[in-house]
Design a protein around this motif. Structure first.
Motif, PDB file in Angstrom:
ATOM      1  N   THR A 202       0.818  -1.215   0.000  1.00 50.67           N
ATOM      2  CA  THR A 202       0.000   0.000   0.000  1.00 50.67           C
ATOM      3  C   THR A 202       0.849   1.261   0.000  1.00 50.67           C
ATOM      4  O   THR A 202       0.314   2.361  -0.191  1.00 50.67           O
ATOM      5  CB  THR A 202      -0.945   0.033   1.215  1.00 50.67           C
ATOM      6  N   ARG A 207      -1.231   1.168  -8.751  1.00 54.73           N
ATOM      7  CA  ARG A 207      -2.650   1.332  -8.456  1.00 54.73           C
ATOM      8  C   ARG A 207      -3.418   0.181  -9.090  1.00 54.73           C
ATOM      9  O   ARG A 207      -3.038  -0.352 -10.138  1.00 54.73           O
ATOM     10  CB  ARG A 207      -3.171   2.674  -8.977  1.00 54.73           C
ATOM     11  N   ARG A 221      -8.172   2.536   5.067  1.00 56.90           N
ATOM     12  CA  ARG A 221      -7.674   3.774   4.463  1.00 56.90           C
ATOM     13  C   ARG A 221      -6.452   3.493   3.579  1.00 56.90           C
ATOM     14  O   ARG A 221      -6.331   4.048   2.478  1.00 56.90           O
ATOM     15  CB  ARG A 221      -7.317   4.779   5.542  1.00 56.90           C
ATOM     16  N   ALA A 222      -5.554   2.625   4.042  1.00 61.40           N
ATOM     17  CA  ALA A 222      -4.365   2.299   3.255  1.00 61.40           C
ATOM     18  C   ALA A 222      -4.748   1.559   1.988  1.00 61.40           C
ATOM     19  O   ALA A 222      -4.181   1.809   0.910  1.00 61.40           O
ATOM     20  CB  ALA A 222      -3.395   1.471   4.088  1.00 61.40           C
ATOM     21  N   GLN A 225      -5.995   3.839  -0.746  1.00 63.22           N
ATOM     22  CA  GLN A 225      -4.996   4.694  -1.388  1.00 63.22           C
ATOM     23  C   GLN A 225      -4.389   4.059  -2.637  1.00 63.22           C
ATOM     24  O   GLN A 225      -3.806   4.758  -3.465  1.00 63.22           O
ATOM     25  CB  GLN A 225      -3.883   5.029  -0.395  1.00 63.22           C
ATOM     26  N   ARG A 260     -15.965   8.213  -0.497  1.00 61.18           N
ATOM     27  CA  ARG A 260     -14.654   7.971  -1.096  1.00 61.18           C
ATOM     28  C   ARG A 260     -14.808   7.729  -2.593  1.00 61.18           C
ATOM     29  O   ARG A 260     -15.892   7.341  -3.049  1.00 61.18           O
ATOM     30  CB  ARG A 260     -13.986   6.740  -0.456  1.00 61.18           C
TER      31      ARG A 260
END
Length: 323
Positions: A202, A207, A221-222, A225, A260
């Motif tokens: 992460t 991506r 959250r990680a 990302q 998000r």
């Protein structure tokens, strides 16, 4: 019959003993169990964890059914009323309705399928819960050819099936696992492997369209990302115990998705004979195979369950043998 039974929660309550043979009801068959897969599901029942799940496990003081085990592979020895799709002598694999760590188990006909001829009973018993979970999660992500997916826990029960299913769909797979499982994960189809003991995937620049997170090693959250805008984070964590377990993650998933640029999905696996048949077809086509790292006789089934407790086991599947 002999079976691994449990009258109350706790490891010391697990005992192999003689119990009455189960009887198939409407739409059920009785299966002589040759082998039974071991899953984190089994240690949740054994330990009664997380505490909030005890009503769903059967009660506050002890689980139901009393016989442990969910996955099976074996031979039909009797059919209940209304059964037309399976007959005595059929070799089947799938989910047992009344515990499968015993010599006999009943199974609903819509939760089993014919055993793939290319697999032994041990190999077939390793598939049902883990492989169906992987299939249903990837279906929820609508994974398609050409997409990039990272799968954490890629060497474990669900993860090693997910790597193969995603590869068969034409996805570009990155497997996140321990170094000892790296070669296996590559062999199963991953184009890239990240050793989580040496690097945090992460924290990198790559991506992904989909991240399939198993075992809760990374915070949400990680994970978010490293997902592209419009991507999907699949959250599957059977390792948490305590009062609430993974419940906060399940509740927060739709809320996070609203605020998000990616979607968070948590799928409740459902028993499906149709999905088992689809997986059997993948076995026949040569694109899916279970990895069984160890087998245990029924008398050592508790040791097998302990191996999958929490994050203690992370290489393919363990199987209890009964024949």
């Amino acid at each position: 019959m002999r079976a691994l039974t449990q009258d109350r929660y706790g490891w010391d309550a697990l005992e192999v003993r003689d119990v009455p043979d189960p009887m198939p009801g409407e739409g059920q068959v009785l299966v002589r169990v040759h082998a039974a897969g071991v899953n984190p599901y089994d240690w949740h029942y054994a330990a009664g964890q997380p505490l909030i799940a005890r009503p769903m496990l059967g009660g506050f003081t002890g689980p139901r059914p009393r016989v442990r085990g969910a996955d099976l592979s074996g031979v039909v020895v009797a059919a209940g009323p209304g059964v037309t799709t399976f007959a005595v002598g059929d070799e089947v694999f799938g989910f047992g309705a009344a515990g499968t760590f015993g010599e006999l188990a009943v199974a609903a006909v819509d939760g089993i399928a014919h055993r793939p001829v290319d697999l032994s009973h041990v190999e077939a018993a390793a598939m049902p819960m883990a492989a169906v979970t992987a299939l249903q999660f990837l279906r929820a992500a609508d994974l398609t050819a050409g997409q990039r997916i990272a799968i954490t826990g890629a060497g474990g029960g669900i993860g090693h099936f997910a790597v193969q299913i995603a590869t068969a769909r034409g996805a570009d797979v990155t497997g996140v696992c321990s170094g000892r499982n790296a070669a296996m994960v590559r062999e199963l189809g991953a184009s890239d492997v990240v050793d989580h003991t040496q690097a945090d995937f992460t924290a990198g620049d790559q991506r992904y369209d989909v991240v399939f997170a198993n075992a809760g090693r990374y915070p949400l959250r990680a994970l978010g990302q490293v997902v592209v805008p419009g991507g999907v984070v699949l959250v599957n964590d059977g390792s948490k115990d305590g009062l609430l377990g993974a419940m906060p993650d399940m509740v927060s998933a739709p809320l996070v998705s609203r605020f998000r640029p990616y979607r968070v999905a948590n799928v409740a696996m459902s028993e499906s004979g149709a999905d088992l048949a689809a997986l059997a077809g993948m076995v026949t086509d040569g694109v899916l195979r279970p990895v069984v790292s160890a087998t245990y006789p029924l008398d050592d089934a508790v040791a097998a369950i302990r191996q999958v407790a929490g994050q203690g086991h992370a290489r393919g599947k363990l199987v209890v043998t009964l024949v």
